[in-house]
Design a protein around this motif. Structure first.
Motif, short mmCIF file in Angstrom:
data_model
loop_
_atom_site.label_atom_id
_atom_site.label_comp_id
_atom_site.label_asym_id
_atom_site.label_seq_id
_atom_site.Cartn_x
_atom_site.Cartn_y
_atom_site.Cartn_z
N VAL A 8 0.87 -1.29 -0.11
CA VAL A 8 -0.05 -0.12 0.00
C VAL A 8 0.98 1.23 0.04
CG1 VAL A 8 -1.79 -0.96 1.31
CG2 VAL A 8 -0.08 0.06 2.43
N LEU A 9 0.31 2.24 -0.20
CA LEU A 9 0.89 3.75 -0.37
C LEU A 9 0.76 4.14 1.06
CD1 LEU A 9 0.27 5.03 -3.69
CD2 LEU A 9 2.33 4.75 -2.69
N TYR A 10 1.65 5.11 1.35
CA TYR A 10 1.12 5.99 2.93
C TYR A 10 1.99 7.19 2.46
CZ TYR A 10 6.24 5.31 4.37
OH TYR A 10 7.68 5.27 4.49
N ARG A 11 1.15 8.17 3.41
CA ARG A 11 1.65 9.65 3.42
C ARG A 11 2.14 9.94 4.76
NH1 ARG A 11 -3.94 11.00 3.74
NH2 ARG A 11 -4.51 12.30 5.42
N ARG A 12 2.81 10.90 5.21
CA ARG A 12 3.23 11.26 6.54
C ARG A 12 2.48 12.59 6.82
NH1 ARG A 12 9.50 10.86 7.55
NH2 ARG A 12 9.55 12.59 6.80
N GLU A 13 2.14 12.46 8.18
CA GLU A 13 1.57 13.70 8.71
C GLU A 13 2.32 13.96 10.02
OE1 GLU A 13 -2.67 13.41 9.45
OE2 GLU A 13 -3.10 13.34 7.16
N PRO A 38 -8.32 -5.26 0.99
CA PRO A 38 -7.85 -6.00 0.19
C PRO A 38 -8.01 -5.36 -1.25
CG PRO A 38 -8.91 -7.47 1.63
CD PRO A 38 -9.51 -5.96 2.00
N ASP A 39 -9.09 -4.72 -1.66
CA ASP A 39 -9.09 -4.36 -2.93
C ASP A 39 -8.34 -3.12 -3.23
OD1 ASP A 39 -10.69 -2.57 -1.21
OD2 ASP A 39 -12.21 -2.00 -2.73
N GLN A 40 -7.69 -2.50 -2.28
CA GLN A 40 -6.51 -1.53 -2.43
C GLN A 40 -5.26 -1.82 -2.26
OE1 GLN A 40 -8.48 0.40 1.03
NE2 GLN A 40 -9.65 1.73 -0.19
N TRP A 41 -5.15 -3.29 -2.21
CA TRP A 41 -3.58 -3.71 -2.24
C TRP A 41 -2.93 -3.86 -3.55
CZ3 TRP A 41 -4.96 -8.82 0.74
CH2 TRP A 41 -5.22 -8.33 2.32
N ARG A 42 -1.76 -3.18 -3.68
CA ARG A 42 -0.92 -3.22 -4.87
C ARG A 42 0.42 -4.26 -5.10
NH1 ARG A 42 -1.77 2.22 -7.17
NH2 ARG A 42 -3.28 2.94 -5.82
N THR A 43 1.01 -4.45 -6.14
CA THR A 43 2.35 -4.91 -6.21
C THR A 43 3.21 -3.72 -5.77
OG1 THR A 43 2.56 -4.25 -8.55
CG2 THR A 43 1.66 -6.38 -8.35
N PHE A 44 4.54 -4.22 -5.40
CA PHE A 44 5.56 -3.12 -5.01
C PHE A 44 5.80 -2.25 -6.16
CE2 PHE A 44 9.64 -1.68 -4.63
CZ PHE A 44 9.72 -1.28 -3.21
N GLU A 45 5.88 -2.81 -7.41
CA GLU A 45 6.20 -1.88 -8.45
C GLU A 45 5.28 -0.90 -8.85
OE1 GLU A 45 6.27 -5.13 -8.58
OE2 GLU A 45 8.49 -5.62 -8.62
N GLY A 63 5.62 7.07 0.71
CA GLY A 63 6.61 5.54 0.52
C GLY A 63 5.31 4.51 0.28
N VAL A 64 6.01 3.28 0.47
CA VAL A 64 5.48 2.12 0.17
C VAL A 64 5.52 1.15 1.77
CG1 VAL A 64 5.14 -0.05 -0.91
CG2 VAL A 64 6.06 2.13 -2.29
N GLY A 65 4.10 0.76 1.72
CA GLY A 65 4.26 -0.12 3.16
C GLY A 65 3.49 -1.55 2.46
N TRP A 66 3.91 -2.54 3.47
CA TRP A 66 3.51 -3.79 3.59
C TRP A 66 2.24 -4.19 4.46
CZ3 TRP A 66 4.13 -8.93 5.57
CH2 TRP A 66 3.89 -9.98 4.99
N VAL A 67 1.11 -4.78 4.15
CA VAL A 67 0.24 -5.17 5.24
C VAL A 67 0.50 -6.64 5.80
CG1 VAL A 67 -2.27 -5.22 5.47
CG2 VAL A 67 -1.51 -3.80 3.82
N SER A 147 11.69 0.77 3.20
CA SER A 147 12.71 1.65 2.67
C SER A 147 12.44 1.60 1.25
CB SER A 147 13.81 1.28 3.13
OG SER A 147 14.23 0.06 2.48
N ARG A 148 13.16 2.64 0.43
CA ARG A 148 12.89 2.75 -0.90
C ARG A 148 13.45 1.52 -1.63
NH1 ARG A 148 14.04 8.34 -4.14
NH2 ARG A 148 13.34 7.54 -6.19
#
Length: 799
Positions: A8-13, A38-45, A63-67, A147-148
């Motif tokens: 998933v994507l995340y933003r920082r606040e 689950p319908d909002q999960w993505r591949t890393f790329e 950045g990118v996170g993993w659930v 991390s990136r």
């Protein structure tokens, strides 16, 4: 190996109150999607395409996170693993390298580390567990910010696809969601032969392998641990007097075996061999390698058994604390109680529902008793009459087959009710037409009366056609959910009584705790069991008087819900009125085909043919059936037995046993009518010694042991229940010693509060199960910690 594709994507606040950045899962345009579905999960790329990895665009994906989804993967999150210069702490590097072959990375902050790998998917879903202040463990309800560069294999090389659960248990001691190792030791340890193997074993246990040597020496590792442990476990009364190597080794062993540091300290001090080394040999500390080897061997050899009374023998612990809390289920004496044909029907019905026959039998007693209702009562002797009302409670897990088994008896009753309701409905429809004509006749008569009064003439009598009579009653042989006002209205028109069926009794019983209108419903139900007169009186409604309030009750309940009720309900005898049925689950098998409803339909039909008799006042009453003289003699002997059973009891079991004479009389009446309804020709005119003997056999051999099983918790004094629970905890965690704080930290119901735990500790001390060995200073300040030694017999397998 790649992780499941749930990135998933995340933003920082920036959180000004917490003083740190918060990570919010979001879509590619920055809108929140918390929690990510689950319908909002993505591949890393795909996720990485939208990640900015900087703060130049407000609210943009950072950045990118993993659930973590609770399906057999874990995350270890260690804060502060690296300092501001990027140097590893010795402990963190040891942890990191001990998971060589798993996936890991340095966190986005550059100071923490993440480790991800497989674990037992049946571990409880753990959202967050923190230990040592800077380490966290997750299995679900969380996403990890990557991390990136993403995750890489720890130590290089190929990914190792393995289950890390045992490694986690060693790493995170005393965590109930992971459980302990079988005996608290490293399972790879088999008893090394020489010092070299001892050193190797210690290093493997600590997670320091040959790959660890990159810039950090073994001495650095020990000294770093000594400094950390000396800070973490200050002792104002006794200086921390171990060398750096000693302290480091104790810290590693405490860390990986699940024992706390003060415990390790005491083990070292209490060993006579260790004291000899410390106090008499000046050269003991010169050889660090040999020093570590000897200490390692002593702690592993003695660590499971050393207490303040090493050589003192323990007496046998009190057996009442060691026995299983739940007594075994008694065997249902079906053919001793029912006729052969009806007993076979019960067994066939149970097989067709893949349920224990006990549940079918329980439903049969309740349905038959409620169907007979007020038409027949049993007279034990003058002044003692009992209705056939029997309340049964089927106890079992949701998959135990309670409801299907109950339906085998209940469906024929509903089928018998249907034509009665249809006939009553037709009569009611005709009554409505007559009522409309009666209203017109009544209005015409009232006009005539008004005219006669005005002319001062004699008023005409009200015509017969102006009264349509009471509305025909639609019978309710089964009620699922009715207020006491509604039930009162039904029973005022249906004097034989009815049956209350609740698929889940817990909600119904708990609902009686709530007050509504004029008060609680409990008094109504207390009287409904005994068939006594009752008046329903509520504000704004006409009072209803019921001559004989008789309602059968049948339903199911789960064991945990029942346990909650046992401790939270009013002790007014309501629960004691139930016959609890808690059998062993039936073996899992495909239900047998079976369509023989004829016997039960015939039985219900014959029971419904019974009716009340007219009394001398023009009302109706039951037909009273007496015990014959031989049956009365059996009742005398039975009551003497019960007097002996009552000795030493209290609470619910005492109340239940006190009702057994009346229950035996009721059961004998029901059994006599089941015989007649299923096979007999002549209706019972008395209860014989044989019929009453069958009832007492059922009560003594089955219903009483079943109640002891179902109500075991409530029949035991509270302190003893807590003591048994504590023994379970001790055995589950393999404790040879423990502190009260360790127990309370587990937050287990019954021993989580000091007010509950202290009586349990005292009871176990009196029962020679545990012994207070010393009171140790609390490393965090506050009250001293009480250390208890455990009788080794608690850990012996049950014979």
């Amino acid at each position: 190996m790649e992780l499941p594709e749930r990135y998933v994507l995340y933003r920082r606040e920036w959180d000004s109150a917490a003083g740190k950045w918060q990570k919010i899962p979001c879509g590619h345009q920055g809108h929140s999607i918390d929690p990510p579905s689950p319908d909002q999960w993505r591949t890393f790329e795909d996720a990485a395409r939208y990640a900015t990895w900087n703060d130049t665009k407000p609210n943009a994906p950072y950045g990118v996170g993993w659930v973590l989804n609770g399906d057999g993967f874990f995350l270890l999150d260690v804060d502060g693993a690296l300092d501001s210069q990027g140097q590893w702490s010795a402990e963190s590097q040891a942890i990191f390298l001990s998971f060589g072959g798993a996936l890991g990375e340095v966190s986005t902050s550059g100071k923490g580390l993440h480790i991800i790998g497989r674990c037992d998917p049946d571990l409880p879903k753990t959202h967050k567990n923190k230990w040592d202040g800077d380490k966290e463990f997750y299995t679900s309800g969380r996403f990890v910010a990557l991390s990136r560069d993403g995750l890489s294999v720890i130590g290089g090389g190929e990914y190792v696809d393995k289950d890390w659960t045992d490694q986690l248990r060693r790493l995170i001691p005393e965590r109930p969601f992971l459980g302990d190792l079988p005996d608290g030791r490293d399972p790879t340890y088999t008893g090394p032969e020489d010092d070299d193997e001892l050193i190797g074993m210690m290093l493997r246990t600590a997670g320091a392998t040959s790959a660890f040597g990159g810039g950090v020496t073994i001495k650095d590792l020990w000294e770093a641990n000594a400094e950390r442990l000396a800070t973490k476990y200050p002792d104002p009364e006794r200086p921390f007097d171990h060398s750096a190597a000693d302290a480091a080794l104790m810290g590693h062993l405490a860390f990986w075996t699940g024992k706390d540091m003060p415990r390790m300290d005491r083990l070292f001090r209490r060993s006579a061999l260790m004291r000899d080394k410390y106090e008499k040999r000046a050269d003991y500390r010169r050889d660090t390698t040999q020093n570590v080897a000897r200490m390692c061997k002593r702690v592993y050899d003695r660590g499971q058994t050393v207490t303040s009374s090493d050589n003192e023998e323990w007496p046998e612990p009190a057996p009442r604390f060691l026995r299983t809390e739940l007594p075994p289920a008694p065997e249902l004496p079906l053919r001793d109680v029912l006729g052969e044909r009806l007993a076979q029907w019960v067994e066939n019905a149970a097989a067709s529902k893949s349920a224990p026959p006990d549940y079918v039998f329980a439903a049969l007693l309740a349905v038959a008793g409620a169907t007979i209702g007020n038409t027949r009562w049993v007279t034990v002797w003058q002044g003692w009459n009992e209705p056939p009302i029997i309340w049964t409670m089927c106890i079992g897990a949701p998959s135990s087959g309670k409801s299907p088994a109950i339906d085998a008896v209940l469906q024929p009753l509903r089928k018998a009710e249907r034509p009665l309701r249809e006939t009553a409905q037709r009569l009611q429809d005709g009554w409505r037409q007559e009522s409309e004509l009666a209203n017109l006749a009544d209005q015409a008569w009232k006009e005539q009366v008004k005219a006669a009064i005005k002319k001062k003439e004699q008023c005409p009598e009200r015509p017969h056609e102006a009264n349509a009579g009471p509305m025909p009653h639609i019978p309710r042989l089964v009620v699922n959910d009715g207020t006491i006002e509604r039930l009162g209205a039904i029973l005022a028109r249906q004097p034989r009584g009815t049956l209350q069926m609740r698929d889940e009794l817990a909600g119904w019983l708990q609902g009686m705790q709530r007050y509504s209108g004029g008060g609680s419903d409990r008094p109504f139900w207390l009287e409904a069991f005994g068939g006594r007169g009752f008046t329903v009186e509520r504000m704004g409604r006409e009072p209803l008087t019921i001559d004989r309030l008789s309602i059968g009750v049948l339903g199911g309940i789960q064991p945990d819900r029942l346990k909650s009720l046992l401790f939270n309900s009013d002790d007014d005898g309501l629960l004691a009125r139930f016959v609890p049925i808690h059998p062993q689950p039936a073996p899992l098998r495909r239900p047998q085909p079976w369509t023989d409803d004829a016997l039960m339909e015939k039985l219900i039909e014959r029971l419904l043919s019974l009716d009340l008799v007219a009394d001398e006042t023009g009302g109706v009453r039951p037909w009273f059936i007496s015990l014959n003289e031989e049956a009365c003699d059996l009742m005398d002997k039975f009551r003497q037995k019960i007097r002996g059973w009552e000795v030493g009891l209290e609470g619910l079991m005492l109340s239940f046993i006190g009702k057994l004479p009346g229950l035996a009389a009721r059961v004998s009446l029901v059994l006599a009518h089941l015989d007649w309804a299923s096979e007999g020709e002549q209706e019972p005119r008395e209860i014989t010694a044989a019929q009453f003997g069958r009832a007492t056999r059922l009560v003594e051999a089955y219903l009483l042991p079943m109640a002891r099983r179902a109500y075991a918790d409530s029949a035991t004094p509270k302190a003893e229940r807590a003591a048994r629970k504590l023994v379970e905890v001790i055995k589950e965690h393999g404790w040879q010693s423990f502190t009260a704080r360790q127990v309370m930290r587990l937050e287990i119901t019954g021993v989580a509060r000091k007010v509950d735990l202290d009586p349990a500790l005292s009871a176990l001390e009196d029962g020679e199960c545990i012994r207070l060995t010393e009171t140790a200073p609390n490393p965090k300040g506050g009250r001293p910690q009480r250390l208890y030694a455990v009788n080794p017999a608690l850990h012996q397998p049950e014979s």
